[in-house]
Design a protein around this motif. Structure first.
Motif, PDB file in Angstrom:
ATOM      1  N   VAL A  93      -1.791 -13.456 -34.584  1.00 53.07           N
ATOM      2  CA  VAL A  93      -0.863 -14.335 -33.869  1.00 53.07           C
ATOM      3  C   VAL A  93      -0.423 -15.452 -34.812  1.00 53.07           C
ATOM      4  O   VAL A  93      -1.060 -15.707 -35.834  1.00 53.07           O
ATOM      5  N   ARG A 113       0.818 -16.956 -30.457  1.00 56.34           N
ATOM      6  CA  ARG A 113       1.456 -15.779 -29.886  1.00 56.34           C
ATOM      7  C   ARG A 113       1.735 -14.735 -30.967  1.00 56.34           C
ATOM      8  O   ARG A 113       1.873 -15.065 -32.153  1.00 56.34           O
ATOM      9  N   ARG A 140      -0.825 -13.960 -22.842  1.00 55.10           N
ATOM     10  CA  ARG A 140       0.621 -13.921 -22.655  1.00 55.10           C
ATOM     11  C   ARG A 140       1.126 -12.503 -22.376  1.00 55.10           C
ATOM     12  O   ARG A 140       0.457 -11.511 -22.672  1.00 55.10           O
ATOM     13  N   SER A 167      -2.149 -20.628 -27.133  1.00 55.84           N
ATOM     14  CA  SER A 167      -0.758 -20.367 -26.731  1.00 55.84           C
ATOM     15  C   SER A 167      -0.254 -21.375 -25.716  1.00 55.84           C
ATOM     16  O   SER A 167       0.872 -21.262 -25.228  1.00 55.84           O
TER      17      SER A 167
END
Length: 412
Positions: free
Chosen positions: A144, A150, A177, A306
């Motif tokens: 990420v 993310r 997410r 996130s």
């Protein structure tokens, strides 16, 4: 009248009773756990455990499977209908064997697989070094972004073009997410890779319409049947018809013998429950509770990987709190809030003493907790994290948690 277990084995009966009390009087915040319905529990403990049914419906290697064939066919048909797939295999014994069957169906030893790094939120079986999938196959990994927490699909594409994997995994165990299945599909098509979605954590959200479905985009879906799907501890592989034979042969005879027929029946029950309108309400309530809990934790100064969640789980980075994840998880358990310690992306601490905790809302939503309860949960989590060396405070929190837990008992 005492139960058969109490008569036959009082020690085991005592342990089961103790676990009933533990589950009743604490709140489970582990994202991968849930409370099954009495119907699922009854099917899991049924006489179907007595049967051996190596093979598939109408193609068994044992006699006496006329009823079992109907049970498995029912589970298959319900899985196909619920997830909109062409083929379903309901025999994998758990998530890791199901994932391994994907390798057996599509890869040869030494082939390249691209999966999400474990410390970024992926799964052991996506090519991590301590897993056979990282030993038998050449593993490449994506992670990420450090600034957003993310997945960066541009980075995934860059790695895929360089490594040319034959199999790409999307999904994992600590991803808060929404997963962009269509974006992954574009990358897989460009490099000629099979795309597999591991939706073990979010299968119930997909079934209930609270998360986009991977079905139109991927070659194979692998999932457990517990977690958000609220079934027994089993697994399924869902595929396009063109891959049905390869997947079936990978499961049997490739990796396992006879399936657990009592589990298959319980999967069928859970799939029936998940097809009801009330389950969609439940799936959306899981997300609403997770979002509310995340907002309440942010208000108390917690760092969330996130910045929050789109699904059922929160990954909490405790670095700013100057508390290790393991110590925090142990304190929370003493306070009656059962989560798990977990690595966070770019974690400088070791896996057995990482910087984070992972918490989720499937089980507490099953019990009937609503977003307005999340303020209390956040307060208790905050107090417990600050009181890791204050047992009196943890015991005080435990009393308050127990009071709420008893007001919202698990299904019985």
């Amino acid at each position: 009248m005492p139960s058969p277990i109490a008569v036959a084995d009082p020690q085991v009966a005592e342990l089961i009773d103790a676990e009933i009390v533990r589950q009743h009087d604490t709140l489970c915040l582990i994202p991968s756990e849930n409370h099954v319905s009495p119907a699922v529990l009854a099917a899991t403990g049924s006489v179907l455990t007595n049967k051996y049914s190596e093979g598939y419906a109408a193609r068994r290697y044992y006699q006496g499977n006329a009823v079992i064939d109907r049970v498995e066919t029912l589970a298959v048909d319900r899985a196909r209908a619920l997830f909109g797939v062409e083929h379903a295999n309901v025999q994998p014994l758990s998530g890791a064997p199901a994932n391994l069957a994907v390798y057996a169906a599509f890869l040869d030893p030494g082939d390249t697989v691209l999966g999400m790094a474990l410390d970024a939120g992926g799964h052991l079986t996506h090519g991590w070094g301590v897993s056979v999938t990282g030993k038998w196959f050449r593993a490449a990994r994506y992670g990420v972004r450090r600034d957003t927490g993310r997945i960066d699909l541009d980075e995934v594409r860059e790695i895929a073009l360089k490594e040319r994997p034959k199999l790409i995994w999307c999904g994992g165990t600590a991803i808060p997410r929404t997963i962009d299945f269509a974006g992954f599909a574009t990358i897989a098509e460009e490099v000629g890779a099979v795309l597999a979605a591991d939706v073990a954590h979010i299968a119930g959200l997909i079934a209930g319409g609270a998360h986009p479905s991977p079905t139109p985009h991927v070659d194979v879906i692998a999932t457990t049947t517990h977690k958000t799907l609220r079934g027994p501890r089993g697994a399924m592989l869902l595929t396009r018809e063109q891959h049905a034979r390869a997947i079936d042969r990978a499961v049997f005879p490739g990796l396992q013998g006879g399936p657990h027929d009592h589990t298959t029946a319980a999967i069928a029950v859970a799939l029936h429950e998940a097809a009801q309108p009330a389950f969609s309400t439940y799936a959306h309530a899981i997300v609403a509770n997770a979002v509310a809990l995340g907002e309440a934790l942010l208000a108390r100064g917690f760092d969330l990987v996130s910045g929050g969640t789109d699904n059922h789980l929160l990954l909490v980075d405790l670095t700013a709190k100057d508390v290790g994840g393991r110590v925090a998880a142990e304190a929370l358990e003493r306070a009656g809030l059962v989560g798990n310690y977990n690595a966070v992306p770019f974690d400088p601490r070791p896996p057995l003493d990482p910087s984070g905790i992972r918490i989720g809302t499937p089980a507490i939503t099953t019990r009937g907790l609503e977003p307005h309860h999340m303020t209390d949960l956040a307060r208790w989590i905050d107090d417990a994290v600050q009181a890791v060396e204050a047992p009196d405070t943890l015991d005080r929190i435990r009393g308050e948690v127990t009071e709420l837990a008893r007001a919202f008992p698990p299904p019985a």
